[in-house]
Write a protein that holds these residues in place. Structure first.
Motif, PDB file in Angstrom:
ATOM      1  N   MET A   1       0.843  -1.168   0.000  1.00 60.23           N
ATOM      2  CA  MET A   1       0.000   0.000   0.000  1.00 60.23           C
ATOM      3  C   MET A   1       0.897   1.243   0.000  1.00 60.23           C
ATOM      4  SD  MET A   1      -3.141   1.188   2.515  1.00 60.23           S
ATOM      5  CE  MET A   1      -3.327  -0.420   3.170  1.00 60.23           C
ATOM      6  N   PRO A   2       0.701   2.141  -0.962  1.00 58.27           N
ATOM      7  CA  PRO A   2       1.572   3.318  -1.048  1.00 58.27           C
ATOM      8  C   PRO A   2       1.321   4.289   0.110  1.00 58.27           C
ATOM      9  CG  PRO A   2      -0.177   3.476  -2.664  1.00 58.27           C
ATOM     10  CD  PRO A   2      -0.297   2.127  -2.020  1.00 58.27           C
ATOM     11  N   ASN A   3       2.369   5.008   0.461  1.00 58.64           N
ATOM     12  CA  ASN A   3       2.226   6.094   1.414  1.00 58.64           C
ATOM     13  C   ASN A   3       3.024   7.279   0.890  1.00 58.64           C
ATOM     14  OD1 ASN A   3       4.985   5.953   2.403  1.00 58.64           O
ATOM     15  ND2 ASN A   3       4.362   4.089   3.445  1.00 58.64           N
ATOM     16  N   LYS A   4       2.920   8.389   1.574  1.00 61.08           N
ATOM     17  CA  LYS A   4       3.568   9.602   1.077  1.00 61.08           C
ATOM     18  C   LYS A   4       5.083   9.460   0.989  1.00 61.08           C
ATOM     19  CE  LYS A   4       1.390  12.571   3.776  1.00 61.08           C
ATOM     20  NZ  LYS A   4       0.942  13.869   4.319  1.00 61.08           N
ATOM     21  N   ASP A   5       5.663   8.593   1.795  1.00 59.77           N
ATOM     22  CA  ASP A   5       7.114   8.401   1.760  1.00 59.77           C
ATOM     23  C   ASP A   5       7.587   7.810   0.436  1.00 59.77           C
ATOM     24  OD1 ASP A   5       7.363   9.427   4.325  1.00 59.77           O
ATOM     25  OD2 ASP A   5       7.231   7.449   5.261  1.00 59.77           O
ATOM     26  N   THR A   6       6.682   7.154  -0.292  1.00 60.85           N
ATOM     27  CA  THR A   6       7.067   6.554  -1.573  1.00 60.85           C
ATOM     28  C   THR A   6       7.096   7.582  -2.699  1.00 60.85           C
ATOM     29  OG1 THR A   6       4.790   5.923  -2.062  1.00 60.85           O
ATOM     30  CG2 THR A   6       6.146   4.289  -0.932  1.00 60.85           C
ATOM     31  N   LEU A   7       6.616   8.788  -2.433  1.00 60.55           N
ATOM     32  CA  LEU A   7       6.590   9.829  -3.458  1.00 60.55           C
ATOM     33  C   LEU A   7       7.948  10.511  -3.570  1.00 60.55           C
ATOM     34  CD1 LEU A   7       3.167  11.537  -2.643  1.00 60.55           C
ATOM     35  CD2 LEU A   7       3.635   9.797  -4.378  1.00 60.55           C
ATOM     36  N   ASN A   8       8.278  10.939  -4.769  1.00 63.95           N
ATOM     37  CA  ASN A   8       9.493  11.716  -4.994  1.00 63.95           C
ATOM     38  C   ASN A   8       9.228  13.208  -4.857  1.00 63.95           C
ATOM     39  OD1 ASN A   8      11.120   9.452  -5.615  1.00 63.95           O
ATOM     40  ND2 ASN A   8      10.250   9.404  -7.671  1.00 63.95           N
ATOM     41  N   ASN A   9       7.995  13.627  -5.097  1.00 70.50           N
ATOM     42  CA  ASN A   9       7.634  15.039  -5.097  1.00 70.50           C
ATOM     43  C   ASN A   9       7.521  15.543  -3.654  1.00 70.50           C
ATOM     44  OD1 ASN A   9       5.694  17.355  -5.045  1.00 70.50           O
ATOM     45  ND2 ASN A   9       5.882  17.106  -7.266  1.00 70.50           N
ATOM     46  N   GLN A  10       8.423  16.448  -3.276  1.00 73.43           N
ATOM     47  CA  GLN A  10       8.467  16.931  -1.897  1.00 73.43           C
ATOM     48  C   GLN A  10       7.207  17.695  -1.519  1.00 73.43           C
ATOM     49  OE1 GLN A  10      11.102  15.851  -0.032  1.00 73.43           O
ATOM     50  NE2 GLN A  10       9.869  16.546   1.667  1.00 73.43           N
ATOM     51  N   THR A  11       6.637  18.436  -2.447  1.00 72.98           N
ATOM     52  CA  THR A  11       5.405  19.183  -2.174  1.00 72.98           C
ATOM     53  C   THR A  11       4.297  18.235  -1.746  1.00 72.98           C
ATOM     54  OG1 THR A  11       6.017  20.902  -3.755  1.00 72.98           O
ATOM     55  CG2 THR A  11       3.682  20.736  -3.192  1.00 72.98           C
ATOM     56  N   LEU A  12       4.182  17.116  -2.432  1.00 73.34           N
ATOM     57  CA  LEU A  12       3.131  16.150  -2.111  1.00 73.34           C
ATOM     58  C   LEU A  12       3.470  15.336  -0.864  1.00 73.34           C
ATOM     59  CD1 LEU A  12       2.161  15.101  -5.715  1.00 73.34           C
ATOM     60  CD2 LEU A  12       0.872  16.551  -4.145  1.00 73.34           C
ATOM     61  N   LYS A  13       4.745  15.097  -0.619  1.00 80.90           N
ATOM     62  CA  LYS A  13       5.139  14.410   0.618  1.00 80.90           C
ATOM     63  C   LYS A  13       4.697  15.200   1.833  1.00 80.90           C
ATOM     64  CE  LYS A  13       9.156  11.584  -0.368  1.00 80.90           C
ATOM     65  NZ  LYS A  13      10.557  11.323  -0.068  1.00 80.90           N
ATOM     66  N   ASN A  14       4.726  16.531   1.723  1.00 83.41           N
ATOM     67  CA  ASN A  14       4.384  17.405   2.849  1.00 83.41           C
ATOM     68  C   ASN A  14       2.908  17.788   2.881  1.00 83.41           C
ATOM     69  OD1 ASN A  14       7.083  17.464   3.676  1.00 83.41           O
ATOM     70  ND2 ASN A  14       7.532  19.170   2.306  1.00 83.41           N
ATOM     71  N   HIS A  15       2.147  17.336   1.920  1.00 81.69           N
ATOM     72  CA  HIS A  15       0.741  17.730   1.773  1.00 81.69           C
ATOM     73  C   HIS A  15      -0.170  16.836   2.616  1.00 81.69           C
ATOM     74  CE1 HIS A  15      -2.828  19.319  -0.095  1.00 81.69           C
ATOM     75  NE2 HIS A  15      -3.174  18.134  -0.563  1.00 81.69           N
ATOM     76  N   ASN A  16      -1.151  17.447   3.250  1.00 86.86           N
ATOM     77  CA  ASN A  16      -2.180  16.687   3.967  1.00 86.86           C
ATOM     78  C   ASN A  16      -3.355  16.459   3.023  1.00 86.86           C
ATOM     79  OD1 ASN A  16      -0.834  16.522   6.460  1.00 86.86           O
ATOM     80  ND2 ASN A  16      -1.438  18.618   6.934  1.00 86.86           N
ATOM     81  N   PHE A  17      -3.371  15.315   2.404  1.00 83.90           N
ATOM     82  CA  PHE A  17      -4.421  14.969   1.455  1.00 83.90           C
ATOM     83  C   PHE A  17      -5.782  14.925   2.149  1.00 83.90           C
ATOM     84  CE2 PHE A  17      -0.669  13.392  -0.653  1.00 83.90           C
ATOM     85  CZ  PHE A  17      -0.909  13.629  -1.995  1.00 83.90           C
ATOM     86  N   LEU A  18      -6.785  15.489   1.484  1.00 81.51           N
ATOM     87  CA  LEU A  18      -8.181  15.416   1.916  1.00 81.51           C
ATOM     88  C   LEU A  18      -8.400  15.906   3.349  1.00 81.51           C
ATOM     89  CD1 LEU A  18      -8.814  11.886   0.376  1.00 81.51           C
ATOM     90  CD2 LEU A  18      -9.492  14.079  -0.631  1.00 81.51           C
ATOM     91  N   ALA A  19      -7.651  16.913   3.748  1.00 84.93           N
ATOM     92  CA  ALA A  19      -7.706  17.409   5.127  1.00 84.93           C
ATOM     93  C   ALA A  19      -9.129  17.786   5.535  1.00 84.93           C
ATOM     94  CB  ALA A  19      -6.764  18.597   5.301  1.00 84.93           C
ATOM     95  N   GLU A  20      -9.862  18.464   4.649  1.00 86.90           N
ATOM     96  CA  GLU A  20     -11.240  18.864   4.983  1.00 86.90           C
ATOM     97  C   GLU A  20     -12.112  17.660   5.295  1.00 86.90           C
ATOM     98  OE1 GLU A  20     -13.519  22.147   2.944  1.00 86.90           O
ATOM     99  OE2 GLU A  20     -11.813  21.913   1.569  1.00 86.90           O
ATOM    100  N   MET A  21     -11.946  16.608   4.534  1.00 86.51           N
ATOM    101  CA  MET A  21     -12.765  15.415   4.740  1.00 86.51           C
ATOM    102  C   MET A  21     -12.345  14.667   5.999  1.00 86.51           C
ATOM    103  SD  MET A  21     -13.273  14.139   0.793  1.00 86.51           S
ATOM    104  CE  MET A  21     -14.332  12.754   1.207  1.00 86.51           C
ATOM    105  N   TYR A  22     -11.058  14.611   6.264  1.00 82.19           N
ATOM    106  CA  TYR A  22     -10.586  13.966   7.492  1.00 82.19           C
ATOM    107  C   TYR A  22     -11.073  14.710   8.724  1.00 82.19           C
ATOM    108  CZ  TYR A  22      -7.410  10.416   5.556  1.00 82.19           C
ATOM    109  OH  TYR A  22      -6.881   9.312   4.925  1.00 82.19           O
ATOM    110  N   GLU A  23     -11.134  16.035   8.646  1.00 86.05           N
ATOM    111  CA  GLU A  23     -11.538  16.847   9.795  1.00 86.05           C
ATOM    112  C   GLU A  23     -13.045  16.843  10.045  1.00 86.05           C
ATOM    113  OE1 GLU A  23      -9.843  20.667   8.894  1.00 86.05           O
ATOM    114  OE2 GLU A  23      -7.801  19.893   9.089  1.00 86.05           O
ATOM    115  N   ASP A  24     -13.818  16.444   9.055  1.00 87.36           N
ATOM    116  CA  ASP A  24     -15.276  16.459   9.157  1.00 87.36           C
ATOM    117  C   ASP A  24     -15.774  15.066   9.548  1.00 87.36           C
ATOM    118  OD1 ASP A  24     -18.052  16.608   8.728  1.00 87.36           O
ATOM    119  OD2 ASP A  24     -17.807  17.968   7.022  1.00 87.36           O
ATOM    120  N   ASP A  25     -16.434  14.974  10.683  1.00 94.83           N
ATOM    121  CA  ASP A  25     -16.930  13.678  11.164  1.00 94.83           C
ATOM    122  C   ASP A  25     -18.012  13.072  10.275  1.00 94.83           C
ATOM    123  OD1 ASP A  25     -15.206  13.648  13.315  1.00 94.83           O
ATOM    124  OD2 ASP A  25     -16.631  14.657  14.645  1.00 94.83           O
ATOM    125  N   TYR A  26     -18.522  13.831   9.329  1.00 97.49           N
ATOM    126  CA  TYR A  26     -19.531  13.332   8.400  1.00 97.49           C
ATOM    127  C   TYR A  26     -18.975  12.191   7.539  1.00 97.49           C
ATOM    128  CZ  TYR A  26     -22.948  13.427   4.589  1.00 97.49           C
ATOM    129  OH  TYR A  26     -23.891  13.083   3.659  1.00 97.49           O
TER     130      TYR A  26
END
Length: 118
Positions: A1-26
């Motif tokens: 299963m891929p994780n951010k550490d497998t990415l070469n792009n530093q911008t994406l390594k540091n990015h919080n993907f889907l932060a709005e959705m993770y923060e919303d209990d919905y």
């Protein structure tokens, strides 16, 4: 299963993907995590394929969008991809494209997520 550490792009390594959705209990966290995995897999494929045009980028984004569509179909009662989720995911695709050198117009963003059901 891929994780951010497998990415070469530093911008994406540091990015919080889907932060709005993770923060919303919905949104069920386990399903948001599945969408994040789809996005990470797409990033890995983009890094390997190095698309140079929007059309070439679509070869990676469209299958990812279709996997998200399938998730929504499979978990319909749990995963309602309403306005907030649609905007969040659209922003993620735009952010990812920009991280790989694509500055998208509104029409181009629509093109890379054209296969969406959400």
């Amino acid at each position: 299963m891929p994780n951010k550490d497998t990415l070469n792009n530093q911008t994406l390594k540091n990015h919080n993907f889907l932060a709005e959705m993770y923060e919303d209990d919905y949104y069920p966290k386990h399903l948001v995590a599945k969408i994040e995995q789809i996005l990470l897999e797409m990033c890995i494929q983009i890094e390997a394929g190095k698309p140079a045009t929007i059309e070439a980028l679509c070869q990676y984004t469209h299958p990812a969008v279709e996997k998200i569509n399938d998730l929504q179909d499979k978990y319909d009662s749990e995963l309602d991809l309403e306005t907030v989720a649609r905007e969040c995911m659209g922003e993620e695709f735009d952010f990812i494209a920009a991280a790989y050198g694509f500055e998208l117009t509104g029409d181009e963003l629509e093109e890379i997520i054209a296969t969406r059901d959400w």
